[in-house]
Design an enzyme around this catalytic site. Structure first.
Site, PDB file in Angstrom:
ATOM      1  N   GLU A  92      39.028  53.099  20.819  1.00 14.80           N
ATOM      2  CA  GLU A  92      39.190  51.993  19.306  1.00 14.80           C
ATOM      3  C   GLU A  92      41.671  52.943  18.878  1.00 14.80           C
ATOM      4  O   GLU A  92      42.334  51.898  18.682  1.00 14.80           O
ATOM      5  CB  GLU A  92      39.137  51.213  19.319  1.00 14.80           C
ATOM      6  CG  GLU A  92      38.742  49.771  19.556  1.00 14.80           C
ATOM      7  CD  GLU A  92      37.980  48.865  18.383  1.00 14.80           C
ATOM      8  OE1 GLU A  92      36.545  49.611  17.353  1.00 14.80           O
ATOM      9  OE2 GLU A  92      38.626  48.505  17.708  1.00 14.80           O
ATOM     10  N   LYS A 122      42.075  42.065  14.457  1.00 18.57           N
ATOM     11  CA  LYS A 122      41.005  42.479  13.541  1.00 18.57           C
ATOM     12  C   LYS A 122      40.387  41.261  14.782  1.00 18.57           C
ATOM     13  O   LYS A 122      39.906  40.879  15.126  1.00 18.57           O
ATOM     14  CB  LYS A 122      41.517  41.782  12.394  1.00 18.57           C
ATOM     15  CG  LYS A 122      39.888  41.762  11.923  1.00 18.57           C
ATOM     16  CD  LYS A 122      39.629  43.422  11.358  1.00 18.57           C
ATOM     17  CE  LYS A 122      37.894  43.977  11.073  1.00 18.57           C
ATOM     18  NZ  LYS A 122      37.936  44.455  11.142  1.00 18.57           N
ATOM     19  N   HIS A 129      23.158  59.050  38.405  1.00 14.05           N
ATOM     20  CA  HIS A 129      23.850  58.909  39.035  1.00 14.05           C
ATOM     21  C   HIS A 129      25.821  58.137  39.540  1.00 14.05           C
ATOM     22  O   HIS A 129      25.574  56.927  39.982  1.00 14.05           O
ATOM     23  CB  HIS A 129      22.887  56.755  38.562  1.00 14.05           C
ATOM     24  CG  HIS A 129      21.724  56.607  39.107  1.00 14.05           C
ATOM     25  ND1 HIS A 129      20.673  57.389  40.063  1.00 14.05           N
ATOM     26  CD2 HIS A 129      20.534  56.601  38.127  1.00 14.05           C
ATOM     27  CE1 HIS A 129      19.663  57.186  39.861  1.00 14.05           C
ATOM     28  NE2 HIS A 129      19.274  57.009  38.404  1.00 14.05           N
ATOM     29  N   GLU A 182      29.605  51.232  20.903  1.00 17.22           N
ATOM     30  CA  GLU A 182      29.246  51.507  20.317  1.00 17.22           C
ATOM     31  C   GLU A 182      31.100  52.941  19.643  1.00 17.22           C
ATOM     32  O   GLU A 182      31.416  52.117  19.436  1.00 17.22           O
ATOM     33  CB  GLU A 182      28.543  50.908  18.921  1.00 17.22           C
ATOM     34  CG  GLU A 182      29.611  50.660  17.410  1.00 17.22           C
ATOM     35  CD  GLU A 182      30.470  49.380  17.448  1.00 17.22           C
ATOM     36  OE1 GLU A 182      30.708  48.954  18.459  1.00 17.22           O
ATOM     37  OE2 GLU A 182      31.012  49.516  16.213  1.00 17.22           O
ATOM     38  N   CYS A 222      48.038  36.734  16.668  1.00 16.18           N
ATOM     39  CA  CYS A 222      49.389  36.542  15.627  1.00 16.18           C
ATOM     40  C   CYS A 222      49.145  35.731  14.141  1.00 16.18           C
ATOM     41  O   CYS A 222      47.514  34.865  14.769  1.00 16.18           O
ATOM     42  CB  CYS A 222      49.853  35.899  16.520  1.00 16.18           C
ATOM     43  SG  CYS A 222      50.727  36.264  17.640  1.00 16.18           S
TER      44      CYS A 222
HETATM   45  O1  M6R Z   1      35.243  39.193  14.943  1.00 14.70           O
HETATM   46  P1  M6R Z   1      34.642  39.650  16.512  1.00 14.70           P
HETATM   47  O2  M6R Z   1      33.243  39.532  15.998  1.00 14.70           O
HETATM   48  O3  M6R Z   1      34.424  38.073  17.123  1.00 14.70           O
HETATM   49  O4  M6R Z   1      35.567  40.725  17.055  1.00 14.70           O
HETATM   50  C1  M6R Z   1      34.443  40.618  18.227  1.00 14.70           C
HETATM   51  C2  M6R Z   1      35.855  41.794  18.977  1.00 14.70           C
HETATM   52  O5  M6R Z   1      36.874  41.696  18.795  1.00 14.70           O
HETATM   53  C3  M6R Z   1      35.387  42.906  18.007  1.00 14.70           C
HETATM   54  O6  M6R Z   1      34.149  43.194  17.873  1.00 14.70           O
HETATM   55  C4  M6R Z   1      36.473  44.107  17.922  1.00 14.70           C
HETATM   56  O7  M6R Z   1      36.074  44.753  19.025  1.00 14.70           O
HETATM   57  C5  M6R Z   1      36.686  44.894  17.108  1.00 14.70           C
HETATM   58  N1  M6R Z   1      38.056  45.896  16.924  1.00 14.70           N
HETATM   59  C6  M6R Z   1      35.693  46.916  17.183  1.00 14.70           C
HETATM   60  O8  M6R Z   1      35.498  47.097  16.324  1.00 14.70           O
END
Ligand code: M6R
Length: 632
Positions: free
Chosen positions: A512, A627, A528, A505, A2
């Site tokens: 995502e 984000k 496994h 990743e 938020c």
């Molecule tokens: O700002 P941060 O790097 O701490 O964020 C961690 C995760 O929330 C972030 O990497 C999330 O997994 C992304 N949306 C990945 O693309």
């Protein structure tokens, strides 16, 4: 998550709030709302969905108010419906509140307030706040400390009752010249203009108006009036604080011809790597020199005599940390442990002596990462023993974040602002930070020869051009390939060694933004269990790069092929063996395996991007995500 924003001053608040919310939409986009006060009236407008829906509702509405608050939501309690959108009000609709965070004890408070006659209209935890403030406005409790403002005092009394991590902004028609803002474990900055003041979850919402910014600390309440800003602690004591001048200008980030920010950010990666190399490589170093080949500017007390490293992170940053572990162990020779910050908080490993703790977070605001680091700092300090002293380092893309204030040392990842919710260029920049750190430590400890360091540095220097080559050679092909998978329901990603985190990743990126179920596995683990998932409907993406496990990964891929899986290989260019094994090839230049993650991740980013695009999805703002994850 938020985003909250507030304004008090001489201009029309509404448009300033909307402009601010645009810069905060990365924090959540389930719903949005604003409330303003003018001529004794509280005007509140809310809309489900993205900010543009709110803007449509506000079109043509004349609102002369000079005081207001706004919110863009990532739902925690209550569905993303209009009645759950912020701002929330008290029963008599005399005050309005926006919140970023979670009120953990909202159930008890709600029951207590309902019993006192307060009427609730949403399913949110936030709604208890305006009711609680209204209650204290009518019935102040105990000693009234902040006598200069009844609203401030009522907010202060309410804050003492709340449990959780939050930031709020409050306005009331009974106090038309005040805006109260509170920070308790969620970011909040105050902007100082000429006769106008702002509050916001992040500085880009403030920067177009002023560069004089004060970041509140936890447990602080600010009272903004047209005359200035006063800051208090939760006990009502005035705090003497001054704003700082931020030395950067707001950049209007544009897509520059790309269809999405994510694609633009993927294409920015060669430039990001170049910037990192320029910032952190010591160009005067050679194999005969005693000086460090790296310029991180970190003190000896942080890096000398290390016995262990522990890294705390979430999501993509956790994947970068896994690559970091590989480098710190294999290049620098230091045992390294990587933990999800959210797990570490509640089950930390027993303290180890002479340990460097690294928090990795691109935003510098991830609640779990910050809380885990804070906890580690506290428990180490509590021992009072030198060998357990807290040696803390942050790796972040935002030096001005909460992480920047929490830890004494930072490595900045210098990726530039990233708008796409799916991290791409910031991940690559985090990997670069780990290359630099592992080389710095390897050099200090003489863990590898200077000749090997020089070889790796030379390899790092080639990466920008190699990244350009990957982007140039693959974009069209990956786009075409993605057509085959727009209806696919499951994917498996395999990698080994330093490319295992890249498999994770790749799977995370696909999940995502395309909402396709994807699993990342160490290739050797497939037999496994996960192999049972395979058939002709489940494509397998394997990262097979020349090195000690190359043949092993090819064999693992063959095992998948024998179960009819369609095989996609991220492989070295012009490799006959790979060409024979895989149905589709995503070739990358043949580099030292240690450096390969910077290249191997790119085809996977492109693959997820194009699959999501093909499925017609909102690549930059995927559903349910934000984000910056500022709630636990
Ligand atoms: O700002 P941060 O790097 O701490 O964020 C961690 C995760 O929330 C972030 O990497 C999330 O997994 C992304 N949306 C990945 O693309």
């Amino acid at each position: 998550m938020c985003g909250i924003v507030g304004y008090i001053g001489t201009r029309a608040a509404s448009s300033i709030l909307i402009e601010g919310l645009k810069t905060l939409e990365y924090r959540g986009y389930d719903s949005a709302g604003v409330a303003t006060i003018s001529e004794g009236k509280l005007q509140r407008t809310r809309a489900k969905g993205k900010l543009k829906n709110l803007q449509i509702k506000l079109e043509g509405l004349e609102d002369p108010a000079k005081l207001g608050i706004g919110h863009t939501r990532w739902a925690t309690h209550g569905k993303p419906e209009e009645h759950n959108a912020h701002p929330h009000t008290d029963t008599k609709e005399r005050l309005a509140v926006v919140q970023n965070g979670i009120i953990e004890n909202y159930r008890e408070l709600r029951a207590e307030l309902k019993a006192k006659g307060h009427e609730f209209r949403s399913d949110t935890d936030t709604e208890v706040i305006p009711h609680l403030i209204a209650e204290y406005l009518e019935h102040p409790e105990g000693t009234v400390l902040a006598e200069q403002s009844t609203l401030l005092e009522a907010v202060r009394q309410a804050m003492v009752r709340l449990k959780g991590a939050f930031a709020i902004a409050v306005i009331s028609i009974d106090f038309p010249d005040e805006l109260i803002a509170v920070r308790q474990q969620a970011p909040l900055a105050i902007g100082f203009g000429q006769g106008e003041f702002f509050c916001a979850s992040d500085t880009p919402a403030i920067m177009p108006y002023t560069q004089a910014v004060l970041t509140l600390d936890n447990g602080e309440i600010a009272r903004l009036t047209p005359m200035g800003v006063e800051v208090y602690d939760f006990e009502g004591h005035r705090q003497r604080k001054k704003p700082q001048t931020l030395n950067w200008n707001p950049i209007m980030v544009e897509k520059q011809g790309f269809k999405h920010f994510m694609l633009k950010e993927i294409y920015e990666q060669p430039g990001v790597v170049r910037t990192c190399l320029e910032a952190y490589l010591n160009t005067e170093w050679d194999v005969d020199s005693d000086r460090s080949p790296i310029r991180l500017g970190l003190p000896d007390v942080l890096l000398d005599d290390l016995q262990h490293i522990q890294i705390l992170a979430c999501g993509t940053s956790w994947h970068a940390a896994l690559v970091g572990k590989y480098l710190l162990e294999q290049v620098s020779g230091i045992p390294t442990f990587v933990q999800y910050a959210s797990e570490f908080r509640y089950a930390p490993a027993p303290l180890m002596p002479n340990t460097l703790t690294i928090g990795v977070t691109q935003s510098g605001e991830t609640a779990d990462t910050l809380a885990a680091l804070e906890m580690e700092q506290t428990r180490r300090m509590a021992t009072g023993e030198d060998q357990y002293a807290a040696r803390m380092l942050g790796i972040t893309n935002r030096a001005d974040s909460s992480l920047g204030r929490l830890v004494p040392h930072l490595v900045e990842t210098k990726a530039g602002i990233e708008i796409g919710v799916a991290a791409t260029k910031t991940f690559v920049a985090q990997l670069m930070a780990f290359y630099f750190l592992s080389l710095e430590l390897a050099h200090r400890r003489q863990a590898i020869s200077n000749e090997r360091i020089a070889e790796l540095i030379d390899g790092l220097r080639q990466l920008p051009a190699q990244l350009e080559q990957v982007l140039e050679s693959q974009e069209r092909y990956v786009e075409e390939l993605s057509h085959d998978f727009s209806q696919t329901q499951d994917f498996i990603f395999l990698g080994r060694g330093i490319n295992y985190p890249i498999a994770l990743e790749g799977a995370l990126k696909l999940k995502e933004i395309s909402y396709i179920h994807a699993e990342g596995y160490p290739a050797g683990e497939m037999k496994h269990g996960p192999i049972a998932l395979l058939d002709e409907k489940v494509p397998v993406v394997a990262i097979a790069i020349k090195g000690p496990v190359y043949e092993k990964v090819l064999s693992n891929a063959q095992e998948a092929k024998a179960r009819d899986a369609r095989l996609i290989g991220v492989v070295p260019m012009n490799d006959a063996e790979a060409e024979e094994t895989f149905d589709a090839l995503l070739p990358v230049p043949d580099v030292d395996e240690l450096l390969s993650p910077i290249l191997t991740v790119v085809p996977l980013q492109l693959l997820s991007y194009h699959i999501a695009e093909r499925r017609g999805l909102d690549v930059d703002q995927p559903r349910n995500l934000a984000k910056s994850v500022t709630v636990e």
